[in-house]
Scaffold this motif. Structure first.
Motif, PDB file in Angstrom:
ATOM      1  N   SER A  29     -30.622  -1.973 -24.590  1.00 47.31           N
ATOM      2  CA  SER A  29     -30.090  -2.989 -23.677  1.00 47.31           C
ATOM      3  C   SER A  29     -31.123  -3.435 -22.639  1.00 47.31           C
TER       4      SER A  29
ATOM      5  N   GLN B 216     -25.018 -12.048 -16.991  1.00 47.55           N
ATOM      6  CA  GLN B 216     -25.287 -11.126 -18.102  1.00 47.55           C
ATOM      7  C   GLN B 216     -24.487  -9.836 -17.944  1.00 47.55           C
TER       8      GLN B 216
ATOM      9  N   LYS C 218     -33.742  -5.655 -24.248  1.00 46.09           N
ATOM     10  CA  LYS C 218     -33.244  -6.983 -24.607  1.00 46.09           C
ATOM     11  C   LYS C 218     -33.105  -7.852 -23.374  1.00 46.09           C
ATOM     12  N   LEU C 219     -32.641  -7.242 -22.260  1.00 46.28           N
ATOM     13  CA  LEU C 219     -32.503  -8.015 -21.027  1.00 46.28           C
ATOM     14  C   LEU C 219     -33.853  -8.544 -20.567  1.00 46.28           C
ATOM     15  N   ARG C 220     -34.919  -7.796 -20.897  1.00 43.57           N
ATOM     16  CA  ARG C 220     -36.245  -8.236 -20.493  1.00 43.57           C
ATOM     17  C   ARG C 220     -36.940  -9.037 -21.589  1.00 43.57           C
ATOM     18  N   LYS C 221     -36.138  -9.481 -22.551  1.00 44.55           N
ATOM     19  CA  LYS C 221     -36.636 -10.386 -23.584  1.00 44.55           C
ATOM     20  C   LYS C 221     -37.828  -9.812 -24.348  1.00 44.55           C
ATOM     21  N   THR C 222     -37.738  -8.522 -24.667  1.00 37.93           N
ATOM     22  CA  THR C 222     -38.784  -7.918 -25.481  1.00 37.93           C
ATOM     23  C   THR C 222     -38.600  -8.383 -26.927  1.00 37.93           C
ATOM     24  N   PRO C 223     -39.668  -8.723 -27.626  1.00 31.74           N
ATOM     25  CA  PRO C 223     -39.526  -9.153 -29.029  1.00 31.74           C
ATOM     26  C   PRO C 223     -38.831  -8.067 -29.862  1.00 31.74           C
ATOM     27  N   SER C 224     -38.001  -8.489 -30.824  1.00 32.80           N
ATOM     28  CA  SER C 224     -37.132  -7.518 -31.480  1.00 32.80           C
ATOM     29  C   SER C 224     -37.923  -6.493 -32.298  1.00 32.80           C
TER      30      SER C 224
ATOM     31  N   GLN D  96     -21.889  -8.422 -20.619  1.00 31.29           N
ATOM     32  CA  GLN D  96     -22.207  -7.178 -21.325  1.00 31.29           C
ATOM     33  C   GLN D  96     -21.396  -5.981 -20.863  1.00 31.29           C
TER      34      GLN D  96
ATOM     35  N   ARG E 169     -38.360   1.808 -21.622  1.00 27.64           N
ATOM     36  CA  ARG E 169     -38.676   0.719 -20.702  1.00 27.64           C
ATOM     37  C   ARG E 169     -40.146   0.728 -20.282  1.00 27.64           C
TER      38      ARG E 169
END
Ligand SMILES: Nc1ncnc2c1ncn2[C@@H]1O[C@H](COP(=O)(O)OP(=O)(O)O)[C@@H](O)[C@H]1O
Ligand SMILES: [Mg+2]
Lengths: 301, 367
Positions: B100, A204, B103-109, A208, B152
């Motif tokens: 960023s 990643q 998103k890396l931690r797959k948080t819902p959009s 990125q 975060r």
């Protein structure tokens, strides 16, 4: 006041660029225009080399010339294969060289050696490496039991193409890796640390941070290599001379033969013009797409 | 206390001789703002990087919410960090930079959007969302870096000299902003700086470090009024505390022609007297304990004059600096009598530099 200073500076600027423009015109524009002009004439042994204006005849002949299309095909294959292989391998080597390990300085020096050696010598060396009787490649394959009899690498059109591609990749990958390494070193390490804290995997982070920030170097490497590979001459000329049976003949080799061996200057000029325009077109298209992807990667719309 | 973050005997040795962190133990509770303060190169950043997991400790442990995270990778610790350089991604917009980590931690959009919206409201970033870091001023970049950690919602915030790249005026402004921002939430903060003003103004507690050792861990007030040793006393406070090495006799320090009683129970031959320039004043009467001297430098600081006085008593000349009100019109070479109020004096051991206090049962071991 300011405008006056600006105008003065601009005038000085123009004055200073005149020598450069003159040199460019002399060594760049003149030969090209001269070739364009010559391509409208028939100048060959058939008319004792006395130029006869024949308009677009040379271009019409080219359209029917199977050998020309074959060399164009070979050139395209060679260019695509070498440039993509070199880019991928060069990136891998650059990433390795960017890590700190003992003896990195020496490894870096060794890594650029292939690029620093003269092409003609390297081509000779690779000719021997791929030799069917004494070559190292066959020796290794035989010892490993992968083949029963020696392969005539340079005697088969497809294998010969693979051989010259391997030789070119070996020689030119270092150039790309050094170019990419310089770019990698300009990426601040705290960006990767920020990524690590955010929980990014190495892949990643590569996608990125590394790729987008390395794009300028990738673009330069790509354009440079595209142009160089499209005009490949020396390596193939020494290794196979374009053979066997035209299997590795590239456009440059064909032009060389047309002009120097068949003394067909008019047709040779037409070939030069068309190759030149194709090259300009390829580089223009490539740089257009690369610029667009760079803009997208950098978030500008 | 509810310990959110705990360091236990934390030690980092890069090489046998380079040991920037030496057996540090401390803990930070919910809502606490702990500042690591010390001169450049004393190991502050290294401690922060050990907490973050960017470095592995040579020995000791890092506990987060009671759980040992020493062997976890940075991404598995749920901490957020503001780097000294801010470490913004130059090719991403402000919005993408802030998003960023989520998103890396797959948080819902939807969650990403609402959190960013909230933080942008809070920090006034809405106009900047589509700019790149290169198009921002230093203060704006700093705010984006802070926003990136806020969204975060980590277990602990780490900040490494976040104000050091700002000019003086902006620094004061952003300092106040940070105080408001982190004061209004409950997640612990570990803040690194070499600037004592930042440490004093922002912190609930300050850890003063030198040479990899923890010198004192206390509230800003106590760090200032009761420095644990000579290093802390000299490092905190500007202009610096005056130190005078004086002889003692029968439980009293001989200062010029006067005798100042030592802390109860100490009977050394020599001691270091420390007094801050703001506590030194011009003697009012002749029976007040005081030192005679001669002015040799007057520096105008606006509200006060910083007066350097050469004390004439004793063998070798000593210099004492005093912050005096503008009403004292002192000229160079003028004679002056400086008084040291005994209450404001700090005593330090000549050998160890440690603070000497009145002996109480718990302090007996210091002898
Ligand atoms: N990766 C490293 N390798 C070797 N020494 C280091 C490394 N990082 C920091 N140091 C040394 O550790 C000491 C403390 O550094 P640091 O924690 O950055 O200090 P500061 O208190 O200024 O933040 C310095 O002397 C520095 O040279
Ligand atoms: Mg630091």
């Amino acid at each position: 006041m300011v405008d006056y200073v600006r105008a003065q500076e601009r005038r000085t600027g123009w004055l200073l660029t005149i020598p450069a423009i003159a040199v460019l015109a002399l060594v760049f524009a003149y030969p090209i225009l001269r070739a364009v002009w010559q391509s409208f004439f028939t100048i060959n042994l058939g008319n004792q080399l006395s130029p006869a204006f024949t308009g677009l005849d040379n271009y019409a002949r080219m359209a029917q010339d199977g050998r020309f299309w074959n060399t164009l095909w070979n050139t395209t294959i060679f260019t695509l294969a070498t440039v993509s292989l070199e880019l991928v391998l060069g990136m891998g080597i650059a990433l390795v060289l960017n890590q700190s390990f003992r003896g990195r300085g020496i490894v870096r020096t060794i890594a650029i050696l292939p690029w620093a050696l003269p092409t003609a010598l390297i081509a000779l060396a690779w000719t021997w490496i791929f030799n069917d009787q004494y070559g190292v490649v066959n020796d290794i394959l035989l010892r490993l039991g992968l083949i029963q009899t020696g392969i005539n690498w340079l005697g088969n059109p497809t294998l010969a193409m693979i051989s010259v591609i391997v030789a070119d990749v070996w020689k030119t990958t270092p150039f790309i890796s050094i170019l990419l390494l310089a770019g990698l070193q300009s990426i601040p390490s705290d960006l990767y640390e920020a990524q690590a804290i955010d929980g990014a995997s190495p892949w990643q982070s590569f996608r990125q941070v590394t790729l987008p920030l390395l794009l300028p170097q990738i673009v330069i490497a790509l354009l440079f290599r595209l142009a160089q590979a499209f005009g490949i001459f020396d390596l193939i000329s020494v290794m196979t001379g374009g053979g066997p049976g035209g299997g590795t003949e590239t456009v440059s080799l064909y032009i060389y033969a047309t002009v120097m061996r068949y003394l067909d200057f008019g047709y040779g000029a037409a070939l030069v013009v068309v190759t030149f325009l194709l090259l300009v077109l390829v580089v223009a298209i490539a740089s257009f797409f690369l610029n667009r992807s760079r803009k997208r990667a950098s978030g500008a719309v | 206390m509810n310990k959110k973050l705990e360091l236990v005997d934390l030690r980092k040795a890069y090489t046998p001789t380079v040991v920037p962190v030496k057996d540090i133990s401390l803990s930070v509770g919910a809502g606490e703002f702990l500042t690591l303060l010390g001169p450049s190169g004393c190991g502050k950043s290294t401690i922060l990087r050990l907490i973050a997991g960017l470095e592995q400790p040579s020995s000791g442990k890092v506990l987060l919410n009671g759980q040992d995270v020493s062997r976890l990778s940075p991404g598995d610790r749920n901490i957020a960090m503001v780097f000294q350089s801010y470490a913004l991604y130059p090719h991403m917009t402000v919005y993408e930079n802030i998003a960023s980590g989520l998103k890396l931690r797959k948080t819902p959009s939807g969650e990403v959007q609402s959190r960013i919206h909230e933080v942008a409201d809070f920090l006034g970033l809405h106009e900047l969302m589509h700019r790149k870091p290169g198009q921002l001023s230093g203060g704006q970049r700093q705010r984006v870096a802070v926003a990136r950690t806020l969204v975060r919602r980590p277990d602990v915030f780490l900040l490494d000299e976040p104000l050091s790249n700002l000019d003086a005026l902006l620094r004061e402004h952003v300092r106040a902003e940070l105080k408001q921002l982190f004061g209004s939430q409950n997640t612990p903060v570990v803040y690194v700086t070499h600037d004592q003003t930042e440490a004093m103004t922002l912190s609930t507690r300050v850890a003063v470090l030198n040479n990899g050792y923890l010198q004192q861990l206390d509230t800003p007030e106590r760090i200032y009024t009761e420095p644990a040793n000579r290093f802390v006393a000299g490092f905190i406070g500007s202009p610096q505390m005056n130190f005078l090495q004086v002889k003692c006799e029968a439980g009293r320090a001989i200062v010029g022609n006067s005798r100042i009683p030592l802390p109860l129970g100490s009977n050394t031959k020599e001691i270091i007297l420390g007094i801050r320039p703001e506590h030194v004043h011009v003697a009012q009467s002749s029976n007040e304990p005081a030192l005679d001297g001669q002015v040799f430098l007057v520096e105008n600081l606006g509200m006060h004059n910083l007066v350097s006085v050469r004390i004439v008593s004793g063998e070798e000349p000593i210099t004492v600096r005093a912050l005096l009100g503008m009403e004292h019109r002192l000229a160079t070479n003028a004679p002056v009598r400086l008084a040291f109020p005994p209450d404001s004096i700090n005593w330090f051991d000549v050998g160890t530099g440690d603070r000497v206090e009145a002996t109480t049962p718990s302090m007996v071991r210091n002898g």
